[in-house]
Design a protein around this motif. Structure first.
Motif, PDB file in Angstrom:
ATOM      1  N   VAL A   1     -39.212 118.857  -7.271  1.00  0.00           N
ATOM      2  CA  VAL A   1     -39.334 119.795  -6.147  1.00  0.00           C
ATOM      3  C   VAL A   1     -39.217 121.234  -6.628  1.00  0.00           C
ATOM      4  O   VAL A   1     -39.976 122.114  -6.218  1.00  0.00           O
ATOM      5  CB  VAL A   1     -38.270 119.501  -5.072  1.00  0.00           C
ATOM      6  CG1 VAL A   1     -38.345 120.552  -3.953  1.00  0.00           C
ATOM      7  CG2 VAL A   1     -38.453 118.103  -4.493  1.00  0.00           C
ATOM      8  N   THR A   2     -38.243 121.473  -7.500  1.00  0.00           N
ATOM      9  CA  THR A   2     -38.042 122.838  -8.012  1.00  0.00           C
ATOM     10  C   THR A   2     -39.265 123.324  -8.778  1.00  0.00           C
ATOM     11  O   THR A   2     -39.693 124.475  -8.639  1.00  0.00           O
ATOM     12  CB  THR A   2     -36.812 122.874  -8.933  1.00  0.00           C
ATOM     13  OG1 THR A   2     -35.674 122.378  -8.221  1.00  0.00           O
ATOM     14  CG2 THR A   2     -36.533 124.296  -9.384  1.00  0.00           C
ATOM     15  N   ILE A   3     -39.832 122.427  -9.569  1.00  0.00           N
ATOM     16  CA  ILE A   3     -41.030 122.810 -10.327  1.00  0.00           C
ATOM     17  C   ILE A   3     -42.192 123.115  -9.376  1.00  0.00           C
ATOM     18  O   ILE A   3     -42.979 124.040  -9.601  1.00  0.00           O
ATOM     19  CB  ILE A   3     -41.408 121.684 -11.310  1.00  0.00           C
ATOM     20  CG1 ILE A   3     -40.321 121.537 -12.386  1.00  0.00           C
ATOM     21  CG2 ILE A   3     -42.756 121.966 -11.956  1.00  0.00           C
ATOM     22  CD1 ILE A   3     -40.577 120.422 -13.363  1.00  0.00           C
ATOM     23  N   ALA A   4     -42.299 122.339  -8.301  1.00  0.00           N
ATOM     24  CA  ALA A   4     -43.355 122.584  -7.317  1.00  0.00           C
ATOM     25  C   ALA A   4     -43.173 123.939  -6.639  1.00  0.00           C
ATOM     26  O   ALA A   4     -44.148 124.667  -6.404  1.00  0.00           O
ATOM     27  CB  ALA A   4     -43.361 121.468  -6.271  1.00  0.00           C
ATOM     28  N   VAL A   5     -41.928 124.285  -6.354  1.00  0.00           N
ATOM     29  CA  VAL A   5     -41.651 125.596  -5.739  1.00  0.00           C
ATOM     30  C   VAL A   5     -42.030 126.715  -6.698  1.00  0.00           C
ATOM     31  O   VAL A   5     -42.659 127.715  -6.304  1.00  0.00           O
ATOM     32  CB  VAL A   5     -40.163 125.700  -5.349  1.00  0.00           C
ATOM     33  CG1 VAL A   5     -39.825 127.133  -4.921  1.00  0.00           C
ATOM     34  CG2 VAL A   5     -39.842 124.731  -4.228  1.00  0.00           C
ATOM     35  N   PHE A   6     -41.651 126.554  -7.963  1.00  0.00           N
ATOM     36  CA  PHE A   6     -42.028 127.564  -8.961  1.00  0.00           C
ATOM     37  C   PHE A   6     -43.552 127.676  -9.088  1.00  0.00           C
ATOM     38  O   PHE A   6     -44.109 128.771  -9.224  1.00  0.00           O
ATOM     39  CB  PHE A   6     -41.424 127.219 -10.322  1.00  0.00           C
ATOM     40  CG  PHE A   6     -40.016 127.694 -10.493  1.00  0.00           C
ATOM     41  CD1 PHE A   6     -39.677 129.029 -10.251  1.00  0.00           C
ATOM     42  CD2 PHE A   6     -39.006 126.823 -10.913  1.00  0.00           C
ATOM     43  CE1 PHE A   6     -38.382 129.462 -10.419  1.00  0.00           C
ATOM     44  CE2 PHE A   6     -37.706 127.259 -11.071  1.00  0.00           C
ATOM     45  CZ  PHE A   6     -37.389 128.587 -10.826  1.00  0.00           C
ATOM     46  N   GLY A   7     -44.235 126.536  -9.056  1.00  0.00           N
ATOM     47  CA  GLY A   7     -45.693 126.553  -9.168  1.00  0.00           C
ATOM     48  C   GLY A   7     -46.348 127.252  -7.988  1.00  0.00           C
ATOM     49  O   GLY A   7     -47.296 128.034  -8.161  1.00  0.00           O
ATOM     50  N   LEU A   8     -45.838 126.984  -6.772  1.00  0.00           N
ATOM     51  CA  LEU A   8     -46.373 127.652  -5.586  1.00  0.00           C
ATOM     52  C   LEU A   8     -46.129 129.157  -5.650  1.00  0.00           C
ATOM     53  O   LEU A   8     -47.021 129.962  -5.320  1.00  0.00           O
ATOM     54  CB  LEU A   8     -45.728 127.057  -4.334  1.00  0.00           C
ATOM     55  CG  LEU A   8     -46.160 127.687  -2.998  1.00  0.00           C
ATOM     56  CD1 LEU A   8     -47.663 127.489  -2.788  1.00  0.00           C
ATOM     57  CD2 LEU A   8     -45.359 127.064  -1.844  1.00  0.00           C
ATOM     58  N   ALA A   9     -44.930 129.534  -6.093  1.00  0.00           N
ATOM     59  CA  ALA A   9     -44.612 130.961  -6.214  1.00  0.00           C
ATOM     60  C   ALA A   9     -45.543 131.644  -7.214  1.00  0.00           C
ATOM     61  O   ALA A   9     -46.041 132.752  -6.976  1.00  0.00           O
ATOM     62  CB  ALA A   9     -43.152 131.139  -6.639  1.00  0.00           C
ATOM     63  N   ALA A  10     -45.791 130.983  -8.334  1.00  0.00           N
ATOM     64  CA  ALA A  10     -46.672 131.558  -9.350  1.00  0.00           C
ATOM     65  C   ALA A  10     -48.097 131.711  -8.819  1.00  0.00           C
ATOM     66  O   ALA A  10     -48.781 132.705  -9.099  1.00  0.00           O
ATOM     67  CB  ALA A  10     -46.661 130.685 -10.605  1.00  0.00           C
ATOM     68  N   ALA A  11     -48.550 130.729  -8.039  1.00  0.00           N
ATOM     69  CA  ALA A  11     -49.906 130.798  -7.485  1.00  0.00           C
ATOM     70  C   ALA A  11     -50.042 131.969  -6.515  1.00  0.00           C
ATOM     71  O   ALA A  11     -51.030 132.719  -6.539  1.00  0.00           O
ATOM     72  CB  ALA A  11     -50.255 129.487  -6.788  1.00  0.00           C
ATOM     73  N   LEU A  12     -49.038 132.139  -5.652  1.00  0.00           N
ATOM     74  CA  LEU A  12     -49.079 133.246  -4.696  1.00  0.00           C
ATOM     75  C   LEU A  12     -48.987 134.598  -5.408  1.00  0.00           C
ATOM     76  O   LEU A  12     -49.685 135.559  -5.044  1.00  0.00           O
ATOM     77  CB  LEU A  12     -47.937 133.095  -3.681  1.00  0.00           C
ATOM     78  CG  LEU A  12     -48.031 131.877  -2.747  1.00  0.00           C
ATOM     79  CD1 LEU A  12     -46.790 131.787  -1.867  1.00  0.00           C
ATOM     80  CD2 LEU A  12     -49.291 131.950  -1.893  1.00  0.00           C
TER      81      LEU A  12
END
Length: 254
Positions: A1-12
């Motif tokens: 989950v944490t990695i997914a949050v980081f990935g979404l943040a990086a995309a935005l």
């Protein structure tokens, strides 16, 4: 989950980076600079701050993901803590950079050297200018600029432009005729029929000479002011091309 949050943040954040980079490129192109040079010396703090913060967000997300994966792989929280310190360092560095840029803008930045050099060359290329010194520039925000310089004018060039000796104006012709009457008061080839001369025909030669000198000096002062406005207009047009809208040109004769 944490990695997914980081990935979404990086995309935005990547979207913000792209938008800010395109804006910096456009702003830099209007001022004759590349995007990275504009990032260092530009004056649009909103765009520069957005680009900086978005880059830090992307890097922070990448560092966070690396820290988590390293901690999971090694079974220790050391790398997770280290990544947190790196992220904090990135945020702190970006904050100091933005603070420094804001301070420079509040105190008044200067025009890029190449722009200032171009303006000085424009002055020196004009026939009525002989020397330019004590040049100072200030940029406020992204649209306001001040250019100040001391200029030594060529009096002969100004006089020739004002008199336009090949096609003299009525006022210039009158002064020329008055001068001829002063230096040749008894000549019959050039009658002294100028109204201003006739009105003082009973005065002494010294008074007529003084009257002519006053008129000539007044006309030269008017010509100097006209040349100042003309040259200031040329510089203002050059700065408008670079995107500035609030322009103050201060040329001081010396």
């Amino acid at each position: 989950v944490t990695i997914a949050v980081f990935g979404l943040a990086a995309a935005l954040e990547s979207l913000a980076v792209r938008k800010a980079f395109l804006e910096m490129r456009e702003q830099g192109r209007s001022k004759g600079m590349g995007p990275w040079k504009y990032f260092q010396k530009g004056s649009d703090m909103m765009t520069i701050s957005t680009f900086t913060e978005a880059c830090v967000g992307m890097l922070g997300s990448a560092v966070g993901v690396i820290g988590i994966l390293a901690s999971v792989y090694t079974g220790t929280g050391y790398y997770d803590a280290l990544s947190s310190l790196v992220i904090a360092g990135l945020v702190g560095t970006a904050s100091l950079f933005i603070m420094h840029k804001n301070e420079a803008q509040l105190l008044g930045a200067t025009l890029p050297l190449e722009v200032t050099t171009k303006l000085i060359r424009r002055l020196l290329d004009d026939e009525v200018v002989t020397t330019v010194c004590d040049v100072k520039t200030e940029v406020y925000g992204i649209r306001a600029v001040r250019f100040k310089a001391e200029v030594h004018f060529n009096a002969e060039a100004i006089t020739r432009r004002d008199r336009n000796l090949t096609c003299p104006s009525p006022a210039a012709s009158e002064l020329v005729e008055e001068l001829r009457c002063l230096v040749q008061p008894n000549t019959t080839a050039i009658p002294c029929c100028i109204p201003s001369v006739a009105s003082v025909s009973l005065n002494t030669p010294e008074e007529r000479a003084e009257d002519w000198l006053m008129k000539n000096n007044a006309m030269f002062l008017l010509a100097l002011c006209t040349e100042l406005r003309r040259i200031e207009g040329i510089l203002a047009e050059d700065l408008k091309v670079l995107g500035y809208r609030q322009i103050h040109i201060d040329l001081e004769p010396f």
